[in-house]
Write a protein that holds these residues in place. Structure first.
Motif, PDB file in Angstrom:
ATOM      1  N   GLN A  15       0.812  -1.136   0.096  1.00 16.29           N
ATOM      2  CA  GLN A  15       0.081  -0.179   0.126  1.00 16.29           C
ATOM      3  C   GLN A  15       0.821   1.276  -0.022  1.00 16.29           C
ATOM      4  O   GLN A  15       1.993   1.248   0.578  1.00 16.29           O
ATOM      5  CB  GLN A  15      -0.975   0.150   1.179  1.00 16.29           C
ATOM      6  CG  GLN A  15      -1.986  -1.164   1.454  1.00 16.29           C
ATOM      7  CD  GLN A  15      -3.138  -0.964   0.334  1.00 16.29           C
ATOM      8  OE1 GLN A  15      -3.770   0.298   0.129  1.00 16.29           O
ATOM      9  NE2 GLN A  15      -3.609  -1.980  -0.180  1.00 16.29           N
ATOM     10  N   PHE A  16       0.453   2.333  -0.702  1.00 18.98           N
ATOM     11  CA  PHE A  16       1.029   3.469  -0.732  1.00 18.98           C
ATOM     12  C   PHE A  16       0.370   4.602  -0.424  1.00 18.98           C
ATOM     13  O   PHE A  16      -0.746   4.701  -0.269  1.00 18.98           O
ATOM     14  CB  PHE A  16       1.660   3.641  -2.263  1.00 18.98           C
ATOM     15  CG  PHE A  16       2.833   2.548  -2.770  1.00 18.98           C
ATOM     16  CD1 PHE A  16       4.112   2.641  -2.463  1.00 18.98           C
ATOM     17  CD2 PHE A  16       2.269   1.262  -3.327  1.00 18.98           C
ATOM     18  CE1 PHE A  16       4.719   1.675  -2.840  1.00 18.98           C
ATOM     19  CE2 PHE A  16       3.046   0.370  -3.462  1.00 18.98           C
ATOM     20  CZ  PHE A  16       4.352   0.389  -3.442  1.00 18.98           C
ATOM     21  N   LEU A  27       3.758   2.411   2.582  1.00 17.75           N
ATOM     22  CA  LEU A  27       3.202   2.363   4.049  1.00 17.75           C
ATOM     23  C   LEU A  27       3.972   1.168   4.884  1.00 17.75           C
ATOM     24  O   LEU A  27       4.152   0.059   4.257  1.00 17.75           O
ATOM     25  CB  LEU A  27       1.897   2.062   4.095  1.00 17.75           C
ATOM     26  CG  LEU A  27       0.854   3.123   3.462  1.00 17.75           C
ATOM     27  CD1 LEU A  27      -0.663   2.747   3.689  1.00 17.75           C
ATOM     28  CD2 LEU A  27       0.872   4.520   4.294  1.00 17.75           C
ATOM     29  N   PRO A  28       4.054   1.573   5.922  1.00 18.03           N
ATOM     30  CA  PRO A  28       4.457   0.373   7.078  1.00 18.03           C
ATOM     31  C   PRO A  28       3.542  -0.825   7.166  1.00 18.03           C
ATOM     32  O   PRO A  28       2.301  -0.500   6.698  1.00 18.03           O
ATOM     33  CB  PRO A  28       4.836   1.074   8.395  1.00 18.03           C
ATOM     34  CG  PRO A  28       3.871   2.233   8.101  1.00 18.03           C
ATOM     35  CD  PRO A  28       3.685   2.753   6.838  1.00 18.03           C
ATOM     36  N   GLN A  29       3.974  -1.685   7.490  1.00 18.56           N
ATOM     37  CA  GLN A  29       3.189  -2.743   7.701  1.00 18.56           C
ATOM     38  C   GLN A  29       1.888  -2.437   8.907  1.00 18.56           C
ATOM     39  O   GLN A  29       2.279  -1.702   9.843  1.00 18.56           O
ATOM     40  CB  GLN A  29       3.903  -3.928   8.725  1.00 18.56           C
ATOM     41  CG  GLN A  29       3.042  -5.237   9.222  1.00 18.56           C
ATOM     42  CD  GLN A  29       2.655  -6.109   7.964  1.00 18.56           C
ATOM     43  OE1 GLN A  29       3.363  -5.826   6.796  1.00 18.56           O
ATOM     44  NE2 GLN A  29       1.522  -6.804   7.738  1.00 18.56           N
ATOM     45  N   HIS A  98      -6.722   4.973  -4.215  1.00 18.01           N
ATOM     46  CA  HIS A  98      -6.246   3.575  -4.503  1.00 18.01           C
ATOM     47  C   HIS A  98      -5.014   2.897  -3.905  1.00 18.01           C
ATOM     48  O   HIS A  98      -4.206   3.805  -3.250  1.00 18.01           O
ATOM     49  CB  HIS A  98      -5.947   3.406  -6.044  1.00 18.01           C
ATOM     50  CG  HIS A  98      -7.029   3.791  -6.833  1.00 18.01           C
ATOM     51  ND1 HIS A  98      -8.288   3.099  -7.264  1.00 18.01           N
ATOM     52  CD2 HIS A  98      -7.821   5.001  -7.280  1.00 18.01           C
ATOM     53  CE1 HIS A  98      -9.158   3.369  -7.889  1.00 18.01           C
ATOM     54  NE2 HIS A  98      -8.876   4.733  -8.040  1.00 18.01           N
ATOM     55  N   ALA A  99      -4.577   1.807  -4.300  1.00 18.85           N
ATOM     56  CA  ALA A  99      -3.475   1.305  -3.312  1.00 18.85           C
ATOM     57  C   ALA A  99      -2.448   1.663  -3.676  1.00 18.85           C
ATOM     58  O   ALA A  99      -1.470   1.866  -3.005  1.00 18.85           O
ATOM     59  CB  ALA A  99      -3.491  -0.389  -3.635  1.00 18.85           C
ATOM     60  N   ASP A 100      -2.156   2.364  -5.040  1.00 13.27           N
ATOM     61  CA  ASP A 100      -0.924   3.066  -5.675  1.00 13.27           C
ATOM     62  C   ASP A 100      -0.680   4.466  -4.950  1.00 13.27           C
ATOM     63  O   ASP A 100       0.105   5.123  -5.304  1.00 13.27           O
ATOM     64  CB  ASP A 100      -0.643   2.926  -7.055  1.00 13.27           C
ATOM     65  CG  ASP A 100      -1.845   3.878  -7.638  1.00 13.27           C
ATOM     66  OD1 ASP A 100      -2.805   4.363  -6.828  1.00 13.27           O
ATOM     67  OD2 ASP A 100      -2.128   3.915  -8.850  1.00 13.27           O
ATOM     68  N   GLY A 101      -1.915   4.937  -3.810  1.00 11.25           N
ATOM     69  CA  GLY A 101      -1.919   6.254  -3.241  1.00 11.25           C
ATOM     70  C   GLY A 101      -2.394   7.315  -4.347  1.00 11.25           C
ATOM     71  O   GLY A 101      -2.927   8.310  -3.620  1.00 11.25           O
TER      72      GLY A 101
END
Length: 199
Positions: A15-16, A27-29, A98-101
Motif C-alpha cells: 500500500q502506498f 506504507l509500513p506494515q 487507490h492502493a498506489d496512493g
C-alpha cells in the motif's frame, strides 16, 4: 438493532501514500490493533465497522479500511479508506484512494456526540454528507433527508444549527479541512513507522 457492516481485507498487498507534497511512500506494515467505528443513525439502527487502528488519542482517532474483493459496497477492490474523527469537530472525514496512493476522493459525514475511546469511535450521524473530488469540488448529499427530518422533529433546532455550521465549514473551508485530515493521517503513518522501526 446493531448491524456489523464491514471487515478489512487481511492480505492487501503493498500500500502506498501520496503526501501533501506529492511524494509517494510505501506504507509500513499495518498495525494489528483493531477499533470499531460505531455509527448511530436517527432511526435507531447502529452500524459497526471494523478498522485498523493507526492513531488513537483522546481527541483524535485515525482508522483504515481496505475494500477487498468481497466488500459489500461494490467498490473497486483496491480502494483504501482512511477515517479521521475529532472529538470536538462536527464532521468525520474519509480520505479514499487507490492502493498506489492515487486519490479517489474525500467523503464527509456531519456528526455529533462523538466519543473516542480505546475501543474506537462512536457518533450520531446527522444525515448531511459531502463528496469532495480530487480537484476539490464539494458536493453536498442528502439535503432532502435533512429537510424531512427537520420537519418531522427527528432533528432538533440544535442539530439543525450544527448541520448548518458543518455545511458552511465543508463548502467554504474545505482546503483547511483537507490539510487537517491529511496531516492527521501522515502523523498516524509516521507513528506506526517509528514504532515498527523501534521494534
Amino acid at each position: 438493532m446493531v448491524v456489523v457492516e464491514a471487515a478489512f481485507m487481511t492480505d492487501s498487498g503493498p500500500q502506498f501514500w501520496i503526501d501533501q507534497d506529492g511524494e509517494t511512500t510505501k506504507l509500513p506494515q499495518p498495525p494489528n490493533k483493531r477499533i470499531l467505528e460505531v455509527k448511530e443513525q436517527l432511526n435507531g439502527v447502529v452500524r459497526q465497522f471494523e478498522l485498523e487502528c493507526w492513531l488513537n488519542h483522546r481527541d483524535l482517532i485515525v482508522g483504515r479500511w481496505v475494500a477487498g474483493n468481497a466488500n459489500p459496497y461494490g467498490l473497486p477492490s483496491d480502494l483504501v479508506s482512511w477515517g479521521v474523527w475529532w472529538r470536538l469537530r462536527p464532521y468525520g472525514i474519509y480520505r479514499i484512494h487507490h492502493a498506489d496512493g492515487q486519490l479517489y476522493g474525500y467523503r464527509a459525514d456531519v456528526l455529533d456526540r462523538v466519543e473516542i475511546s480505546t475501543e474506537g469511535v462512536r457518533y450520531r450521524d446527522l444525515l448531511l454528507d459531502a463528496w469532495v473530488t480530487p480537484d476539490r469540488k464539494v458536493f453536498l448529499e442528502d439535503e432532502d433527508e435533512v429537510a424531512v427530518a427537520s420537519l418531522s422533529g427527528q432533528l432538533s433546532s440544535r442539530d439543525q444549527r450544527r448541520i448548518a455550521r458543518a455545511r458552511l465549514l465543508l463548502t467554504q473551508g474545505w482546503d483547511r479541512i483537507e490539510t487537517r485530515v491529511d496531516s492527521a493521517i501522515e502523523s498516524a503513518i509516521s507513528a506506526i513507522a517509528d514504532k515498527t522501526h523501534r521494534d
